[in-house]
Design a protein around this motif. Structure first.
Motif, short mmCIF file in Angstrom:
data_model
loop_
_atom_site.label_atom_id
_atom_site.label_comp_id
_atom_site.label_asym_id
_atom_site.label_seq_id
_atom_site.Cartn_x
_atom_site.Cartn_y
_atom_site.Cartn_z
N ALA A 182 6.19 -1.60 6.41
CA ALA A 182 6.75 -2.92 6.15
C ALA A 182 5.73 -3.84 5.47
CB ALA A 182 7.25 -3.55 7.45
N ALA A 183 4.46 -3.73 5.87
CA ALA A 183 3.44 -4.60 5.27
C ALA A 183 3.37 -4.38 3.76
CB ALA A 183 2.08 -4.31 5.91
N LEU A 184 3.36 -3.13 3.34
CA LEU A 184 3.31 -2.83 1.91
C LEU A 184 4.62 -3.20 1.23
CD1 LEU A 184 1.45 0.60 2.06
CD2 LEU A 184 0.47 -1.63 1.49
N LYS A 185 5.74 -2.97 1.92
CA LYS A 185 7.05 -3.30 1.36
C LYS A 185 7.18 -4.81 1.14
CE LYS A 185 10.60 -3.47 4.15
NZ LYS A 185 11.71 -3.05 5.05
N TYR A 186 6.76 -5.59 2.11
CA TYR A 186 6.85 -7.05 1.97
C TYR A 186 6.04 -7.52 0.76
CZ TYR A 186 8.88 -7.49 6.72
OH TYR A 186 9.68 -7.42 7.83
N ALA A 187 4.83 -6.98 0.64
CA ALA A 187 3.99 -7.38 -0.49
C ALA A 187 4.62 -6.97 -1.82
CB ALA A 187 2.60 -6.76 -0.35
N ALA A 188 5.28 -5.81 -1.85
CA ALA A 188 5.94 -5.37 -3.08
C ALA A 188 7.18 -6.20 -3.39
CB ALA A 188 6.31 -3.89 -2.97
N HIS A 189 7.87 -6.66 -2.36
CA HIS A 189 9.07 -7.47 -2.56
C HIS A 189 8.75 -8.90 -2.97
CE1 HIS A 189 12.08 -4.86 -0.01
NE2 HIS A 189 11.64 -4.24 -1.09
N GLN A 190 7.53 -9.35 -2.68
CA GLN A 190 7.13 -10.72 -3.01
C GLN A 190 5.82 -10.69 -3.79
OE1 GLN A 190 7.08 -12.53 0.97
NE2 GLN A 190 8.93 -13.63 0.42
N PRO A 191 5.85 -10.20 -5.01
CA PRO A 191 4.60 -10.07 -5.78
C PRO A 191 3.86 -11.41 -5.88
CG PRO A 191 6.43 -9.01 -6.92
CD PRO A 191 7.02 -9.77 -5.79
N GLY A 192 2.57 -11.35 -5.62
CA GLY A 192 1.74 -12.53 -5.74
C GLY A 192 1.74 -13.43 -4.52
N GLN A 193 2.56 -13.14 -3.53
CA GLN A 193 2.63 -14.01 -2.34
C GLN A 193 1.70 -13.55 -1.23
OE1 GLN A 193 4.59 -16.92 -2.36
NE2 GLN A 193 4.59 -16.24 -4.50
N TRP A 194 1.19 -12.34 -1.32
CA TRP A 194 0.35 -11.78 -0.27
C TRP A 194 -0.99 -11.37 -0.88
CZ3 TRP A 194 2.38 -12.16 4.58
CH2 TRP A 194 3.76 -12.40 4.65
N ALA A 195 -2.06 -11.96 -0.41
CA ALA A 195 -3.37 -11.65 -0.95
C ALA A 195 -3.80 -10.23 -0.61
CB ALA A 195 -4.41 -12.64 -0.42
N ALA A 196 -3.38 -9.73 0.54
CA ALA A 196 -3.75 -8.38 0.97
C ALA A 196 -2.63 -7.79 1.80
CB ALA A 196 -5.05 -8.40 1.77
N ALA A 197 -2.54 -6.46 1.81
CA ALA A 197 -1.59 -5.73 2.63
C ALA A 197 -2.26 -4.46 3.12
CB ALA A 197 -0.31 -5.42 1.86
N ALA A 198 -2.13 -4.17 4.41
CA ALA A 198 -2.78 -2.99 4.99
C ALA A 198 -1.79 -2.21 5.84
CB ALA A 198 -3.98 -3.41 5.84
N SER A 199 -1.83 -0.89 5.68
CA SER A 199 -0.97 0.02 6.42
C SER A 199 -1.82 0.99 7.22
CB SER A 199 -0.07 0.81 5.45
OG SER A 199 0.58 1.88 6.12
N PHE A 200 -1.58 1.06 8.53
CA PHE A 200 -2.26 2.01 9.40
C PHE A 200 -1.21 3.00 9.92
CE2 PHE A 200 -4.04 -2.32 10.48
CZ PHE A 200 -4.98 -2.30 9.46
N SER A 201 -1.34 4.25 9.55
CA SER A 201 -0.41 5.31 9.98
C SER A 201 1.03 4.99 9.61
CB SER A 201 -0.51 5.55 11.49
OG SER A 201 -1.82 5.88 11.88
N GLY A 202 1.22 4.30 8.50
CA GLY A 202 2.57 4.06 8.00
C GLY A 202 3.04 5.22 7.14
N ILE A 203 4.25 5.10 6.64
CA ILE A 203 4.81 6.12 5.74
C ILE A 203 5.16 5.41 4.44
CG2 ILE A 203 6.62 7.84 5.40
CD1 ILE A 203 6.68 8.34 8.34
N PRO A 204 4.15 5.12 3.63
CA PRO A 204 4.37 4.24 2.48
C PRO A 204 4.98 4.92 1.26
CG PRO A 204 2.07 4.84 2.62
CD PRO A 204 2.73 5.42 3.82
N PHE A 205 5.27 6.21 1.35
CA PHE A 205 6.02 6.90 0.30
C PHE A 205 7.30 7.39 0.97
CE2 PHE A 205 5.04 9.37 -3.83
CZ PHE A 205 6.36 9.26 -4.24
N SER A 206 8.19 6.44 1.31
CA SER A 206 9.32 6.76 2.18
C SER A 206 10.44 7.49 1.47
CB SER A 206 9.85 5.49 2.85
OG SER A 206 10.10 4.46 1.91
N SER A 207 10.36 7.67 0.14
CA SER A 207 11.35 8.49 -0.55
C SER A 207 10.85 9.92 -0.74
CB SER A 207 11.69 7.88 -1.92
OG SER A 207 10.53 7.76 -2.73
N ALA A 208 9.71 10.25 -0.15
CA ALA A 208 9.20 11.63 -0.22
C ALA A 208 10.18 12.57 0.49
CB ALA A 208 7.82 11.71 0.43
N PRO A 209 10.22 13.84 0.08
CA PRO A 209 11.17 14.78 0.68
C PRO A 209 11.04 14.85 2.20
CG PRO A 209 10.16 15.74 -1.27
CD PRO A 209 9.43 14.45 -1.02
N GLY A 210 12.18 14.80 2.88
CA GLY A 210 12.22 14.95 4.33
C GLY A 210 12.04 13.65 5.10
#
Length: 342
Positions: A172-200
């Motif tokens: 969600a942290a990376l998704k929020y930053a992608a949905h609001q370009p320029g609104q978030w100075a930094a975004a960090a993901s710990f054990s997320g699944i940031p390529f959620s369209s990957a197979p499976g």
């Protein structure tokens, strides 16, 4: 042995050697995201200060039509300062309130001696940190529109903001930053699944929602029939929108770390071997998926010329001891983006 993908920056304290703006059409498919016109503002129902460095809020959200708990961890100098950069900190799917980070990590003590106002929103099992396609919860609107406006207007939050999260909250942290370009100075993901369209991965998400008692088609629709909605939830499909946002991504291999008597996993095994082994198995499976998709995300970002600081420990499973260590590794990246000392 895992080798750091070329083009990635090495995270500080790296351990020894799964994981574009939304177009008008996608917004329509999503049934409203944070990019849509915001609802009337959230309001504080109650505020209780606990000591010098924590405020517990009850906040009514028009977009959620509910009163939600929010915890604020106050930075040093809060009483005398005019405004502070703000770090929104998300937990995972299984946490039921806003207190997981305060109960299971040392973040409260860390925040008290640093210069960012830390905001801990709640979550809900299966909420997916999203505005649901099927109607109902609008978590993204609350977290990225209503709550930040409230923090800026009433609790000394500045316009400089960052977001970090673990597990589903990392996605969600990376998704929020992608949905609001320029609104978030930094975004960090710990054990997320940031390529959620990957197979499976859609199968993994749908199972997680069913386990949480949620209709797996309610948040994002069917992965095939509503593939555009699913793509809009995937940070990796919108990596160009993250240009200019300082990014930190981490996940471990899923191999348990049993380094000695002080390791939490050792204590758990000694106290309840059957439960510990079952938990380790699940934690290993989820962390392995997080690791794979985090590496893929970092590679895709680097290939697009979007810098990522990455940390991929050789051992560790999907649990709080890992995340307690990783957020500190992300801090220099976050602090630099917020313009405050690390």
């Amino acid at each position: 042995m895992f080798r750091r993908p070329s083009g990635l920056h090495r995270g500080s304290g790296r351990a020894a050697a799964l994981v574009l703006a939304v177009t008008a059409a996608l917004v329509a498919c999503l049934g409203g995201t944070a990019a849509a016109a915001p609802a009337p503002g959230a309001r504080v129902v109650s505020a209780v200060q606990r000591g010098a460095s924590e405020i517990d809020l009850q906040v009514f959200s028009p977009s959620m039509n509910a009163t939600l708990p929010v915890t604020l961890l106050l930075p040093r100098g809060y009483a005398n300062g005019a405004s502070f950069p703000t770090l929104y900190t998300l937990s995972g799917m299984d946490e039921m309130d806003d207190k997981a980070w305060t109960k299971l990590t040392d973040l409260p003590a860390f925040a008290a001696v640093h210069d960012a106002l830390v905001v801990l929103p709640p979550t809900s099992k299966g909420g997916m940190f999203s505005d649901w396609l099927a109607g109902g919860p609008r978590w993204e609107t609350f977290n990225t529109v209503e709550l930040p406006a409230l923090i800026r207007s009433q609790f000394k939050g500045s316009a400089r903001q960052a977001v970090m999260g673990l597990s589903l909250g990392g996605h969600a942290a990376l998704k929020y930053a992608a949905h609001q370009p320029g609104q978030w100075a930094a975004a960090a993901s710990f054990s997320g699944i940031p390529f959620s369209s990957a197979p499976g991965i859609s199968t993994l998400y749908e199972k997680s929602m069913m386990d949480a008692g949620v209709d797996p088609k309610a948040p994002w629709g069917d992965p095939v029939a509503q593939s555009a909605v699913w793509a809009a939830q995937d940070p990796a499909t919108q990596v160009q929108n993250l240009r200019g946002t300082a990014l930190f991504v981490s996940a471990s291999s899923g191999v348990p770390s049993l380094t000695g008597a002080g390791d939490p996993a050792v204590g758990q095994i000694l106290q309840n071997p059957a439960a510990a082994l079952a938990g380790a198995s699940q934690g290993s499976t989820i962390e392995s998926a997080a690791f794979a998709t985090s590496v893929l995300f970092a590679q895709k970002a680097a290939a697009s010329g979007v810098p990522v600081t990455a940390d991929f420990p050789a051992t560790g499973v999907h649990n709080w001891p890992l995340w307690n260590a990783e957020y500190k590794k992300a801090w220099p990246t976050i602090a630099a983006a917020l313009g405050i000392p690390a």
